[in-house]
Design a protein around this motif. Structure first.
Motif, PDB file in Angstrom:
ATOM      1  N   ALA A  13      13.686   4.650 -18.166  1.00  0.00           N
ATOM      2  CA  ALA A  13      13.251   5.468 -17.028  1.00  0.00           C
ATOM      3  C   ALA A  13      12.795   4.556 -15.896  1.00  0.00           C
ATOM      4  CB  ALA A  13      12.112   6.393 -17.433  1.00  0.00           C
ATOM      5  N   PHE A  14      13.056   5.009 -14.680  1.00  0.00           N
ATOM      6  CA  PHE A  14      12.637   4.321 -13.463  1.00  0.00           C
ATOM      7  C   PHE A  14      11.933   5.340 -12.578  1.00  0.00           C
ATOM      8  CE2 PHE A  14      13.579   3.536  -8.954  1.00  0.00           C
ATOM      9  CZ  PHE A  14      12.944   2.317  -8.794  1.00  0.00           C
ATOM     10  N   GLY A  15      10.762   4.968 -12.076  1.00  0.00           N
ATOM     11  CA  GLY A  15      10.016   5.861 -11.192  1.00  0.00           C
ATOM     12  C   GLY A  15       9.461   5.109 -10.007  1.00  0.00           C
ATOM     13  N   TYR A  16       9.209   5.854  -8.935  1.00  0.00           N
ATOM     14  CA  TYR A  16       8.646   5.233  -7.742  1.00  0.00           C
ATOM     15  C   TYR A  16       7.739   6.216  -7.023  1.00  0.00           C
ATOM     16  CZ  TYR A  16      12.331   7.839  -5.389  1.00  0.00           C
ATOM     17  OH  TYR A  16      13.159   8.841  -4.948  1.00  0.00           O
TER      18      TYR A  16
ATOM     19  N   LEU B 239      11.924  10.052  -9.895  1.00  0.00           N
ATOM     20  CA  LEU B 239      12.236   9.456 -11.185  1.00  0.00           C
ATOM     21  C   LEU B 239      13.714   9.598 -11.488  1.00  0.00           C
ATOM     22  CD1 LEU B 239      12.725  11.548 -13.850  1.00  0.00           C
ATOM     23  CD2 LEU B 239      10.445  12.183 -13.187  1.00  0.00           C
ATOM     24  N   LEU B 240      14.166   8.692 -12.330  1.00  0.00           N
ATOM     25  CA  LEU B 240      15.539   8.671 -12.815  1.00  0.00           C
ATOM     26  C   LEU B 240      15.487   8.121 -14.226  1.00  0.00           C
ATOM     27  CD1 LEU B 240      18.655   8.739 -12.269  1.00  0.00           C
ATOM     28  CD2 LEU B 240      18.403   6.381 -11.499  1.00  0.00           C
ATOM     29  N   ASP B 241      16.128   8.801 -15.182  1.00  0.00           N
ATOM     30  CA  ASP B 241      16.088   8.283 -16.546  1.00  0.00           C
ATOM     31  C   ASP B 241      17.465   8.313 -17.198  1.00  0.00           C
ATOM     32  OD1 ASP B 241      16.531  10.840 -17.574  1.00  0.00           O
ATOM     33  OD2 ASP B 241      14.467  11.143 -18.158  1.00  0.00           O
ATOM     34  N   SER B 242      17.546   7.740 -18.380  1.00  0.00           N
ATOM     35  CA  SER B 242      18.828   7.602 -19.067  1.00  0.00           C
ATOM     36  C   SER B 242      19.278   8.893 -19.738  1.00  0.00           C
ATOM     37  CB  SER B 242      18.745   6.476 -20.107  1.00  0.00           C
ATOM     38  OG  SER B 242      17.749   6.770 -21.066  1.00  0.00           O
ATOM     39  N   ASN B 243      18.473   9.938 -19.694  1.00  0.00           N
ATOM     40  CA  ASN B 243      18.876  11.248 -20.206  1.00  0.00           C
ATOM     41  C   ASN B 243      19.524  12.091 -19.115  1.00  0.00           C
ATOM     42  OD1 ASN B 243      17.928  10.812 -22.843  1.00  0.00           O
ATOM     43  ND2 ASN B 243      15.855  11.309 -22.219  1.00  0.00           N
TER      44      ASN B 243
ATOM     45  N   GLU C 250       0.814  -1.218   0.000  1.00  0.00           N
ATOM     46  CA  GLU C 250       0.000   0.000   0.000  1.00  0.00           C
ATOM     47  C   GLU C 250       0.849   1.270   0.000  1.00  0.00           C
ATOM     48  OE1 GLU C 250      -3.302   0.354  -0.371  1.00  0.00           O
ATOM     49  OE2 GLU C 250      -3.320  -1.814  -0.707  1.00  0.00           O
ATOM     50  N   GLN C 251       2.105   1.173   0.420  1.00  0.00           N
ATOM     51  CA  GLN C 251       2.956   2.356   0.504  1.00  0.00           C
ATOM     52  C   GLN C 251       3.923   2.518  -0.677  1.00  0.00           C
ATOM     53  OE1 GLN C 251       2.774   0.284   3.371  1.00  0.00           O
ATOM     54  NE2 GLN C 251       1.202   1.575   4.284  1.00  0.00           N
ATOM     55  N   VAL C 252       4.319   1.442  -1.335  1.00  0.00           N
ATOM     56  CA  VAL C 252       5.385   1.508  -2.337  1.00  0.00           C
ATOM     57  C   VAL C 252       4.897   1.022  -3.698  1.00  0.00           C
ATOM     58  CG1 VAL C 252       7.707   0.709  -2.937  1.00  0.00           C
ATOM     59  CG2 VAL C 252       7.111   1.095  -0.542  1.00  0.00           C
ATOM     60  N   GLN C 253       5.162   1.842  -4.728  1.00  0.00           N
ATOM     61  CA  GLN C 253       4.872   1.486  -6.109  1.00  0.00           C
ATOM     62  C   GLN C 253       6.092   1.849  -6.944  1.00  0.00           C
ATOM     63  OE1 GLN C 253       1.100   3.215  -7.440  1.00  0.00           O
ATOM     64  NE2 GLN C 253       0.664   3.612  -5.284  1.00  0.00           N
ATOM     65  N   VAL C 254       6.446   0.994  -7.906  1.00  0.00           N
ATOM     66  CA  VAL C 254       7.587   1.256  -8.776  1.00  0.00           C
ATOM     67  C   VAL C 254       7.200   0.965 -10.218  1.00  0.00           C
ATOM     68  CG1 VAL C 254       9.343   0.799  -7.035  1.00  0.00           C
ATOM     69  CG2 VAL C 254       8.524  -1.058  -8.459  1.00  0.00           C
ATOM     70  N   GLY C 255       7.925   1.588 -11.128  1.00  0.00           N
ATOM     71  CA  GLY C 255       7.684   1.357 -12.540  1.00  0.00           C
ATOM     72  C   GLY C 255       8.938   1.600 -13.348  1.00  0.00           C
ATOM     73  N   VAL C 256       9.086   0.869 -14.452  1.00  0.00           N
ATOM     74  CA  VAL C 256      10.201   1.053 -15.370  1.00  0.00           C
ATOM     75  C   VAL C 256       9.650   1.136 -16.786  1.00  0.00           C
ATOM     76  CG1 VAL C 256      11.947  -0.054 -13.938  1.00  0.00           C
ATOM     77  CG2 VAL C 256      10.631  -1.421 -15.528  1.00  0.00           C
ATOM     78  N   GLU C 257      10.403   1.824 -17.630  1.00  0.00           N
ATOM     79  CA  GLU C 257       9.979   2.007 -19.006  1.00  0.00           C
ATOM     80  C   GLU C 257      11.201   1.983 -19.914  1.00  0.00           C
ATOM     81  OE1 GLU C 257       7.068   5.117 -21.218  1.00  0.00           O
ATOM     82  OE2 GLU C 257       8.599   5.992 -19.939  1.00  0.00           O
ATOM     83  N   LEU C 258      11.103   1.306 -21.042  1.00  0.00           N
ATOM     84  CA  LEU C 258      12.170   1.227 -22.027  1.00  0.00           C
ATOM     85  C   LEU C 258      11.579   1.543 -23.390  1.00  0.00           C
ATOM     86  CD1 LEU C 258      15.106   0.414 -22.821  1.00  0.00           C
ATOM     87  CD2 LEU C 258      14.188  -1.874 -23.222  1.00  0.00           C
ATOM     88  N   GLU C 259      12.207   2.478 -24.101  1.00  0.00           N
ATOM     89  CA  GLU C 259      11.731   2.831 -25.431  1.00  0.00           C
ATOM     90  C   GLU C 259      12.907   2.848 -26.394  1.00  0.00           C
ATOM     91  OE1 GLU C 259       9.075   6.182 -27.743  1.00  0.00           O
ATOM     92  OE2 GLU C 259       9.416   6.365 -25.601  1.00  0.00           O
TER      93      GLU C 259
END
Length: 127
Positions: free
Chosen positions: A66-69, A83-87, A46-55
């Motif tokens: 990109a990585f976000g939480y 967030l943290l991304d490759s740019n 209920e407290q922590v959510q994470v996500g990653v994205e590759l394009e």
């Protein structure tokens, strides 16, 4: 499949898309002539959510990641997103609800190391 036609120009785009949903996570994948896009979202609790994205873009020969939480602290009425991304971008937003008023205060900051830029802001959300 998408088809468009204008005077002097016409074209079609074919894309294959897929999505898989489970009780605590979602994964998607889009693949087409222009490249591919994949994402994954996971709710740990209920407290922590994470996500990653590759394009990956084959036309521009560019790939980004990109990585976000999100951290929810319901007892303190606080939500933190990062967030943290490759740019070379790093960012975060802190939101604090002020009960019993329908007001939320937000403070955000974003830093791009590659472009040597720093942005910060403050907002008041009513409602």
């Amino acid at each position: 499949m998408v088809y468009h036609r204008r005077p002097g120009e016409e074209g079609a785009i074919l894309t294959l898309a897929g999505k898989y949903t489970a009780p605590k996570w979602v994964a998607t994948l889009n693949v087409g002539y222009g490249g591919a896009h994949a994402s994954y979202y996971h709710r740990a609790n209920e407290q922590v959510q994470v996500g990653v994205e590759l394009e990956a873009n084959t036309r521009l020969q560019d790939t980004t990641f990109a990585f976000g939480y999100q951290l929810n602290l319901p007892q303190a009425n606080v939500v933190f997103r990062g967030l943290l991304d490759s740019n070379w971008s790093v960012g975060g937003v802190l939101e604090k609800k002020l009960p019993p008023l329908p007001v939320t205060l937000a403070l955000g900051a974003f830093l791009n190391h590659w472009k040597n830029r720093f942005h910060c802001g403050f907002s008041v959300i009513v409602g």
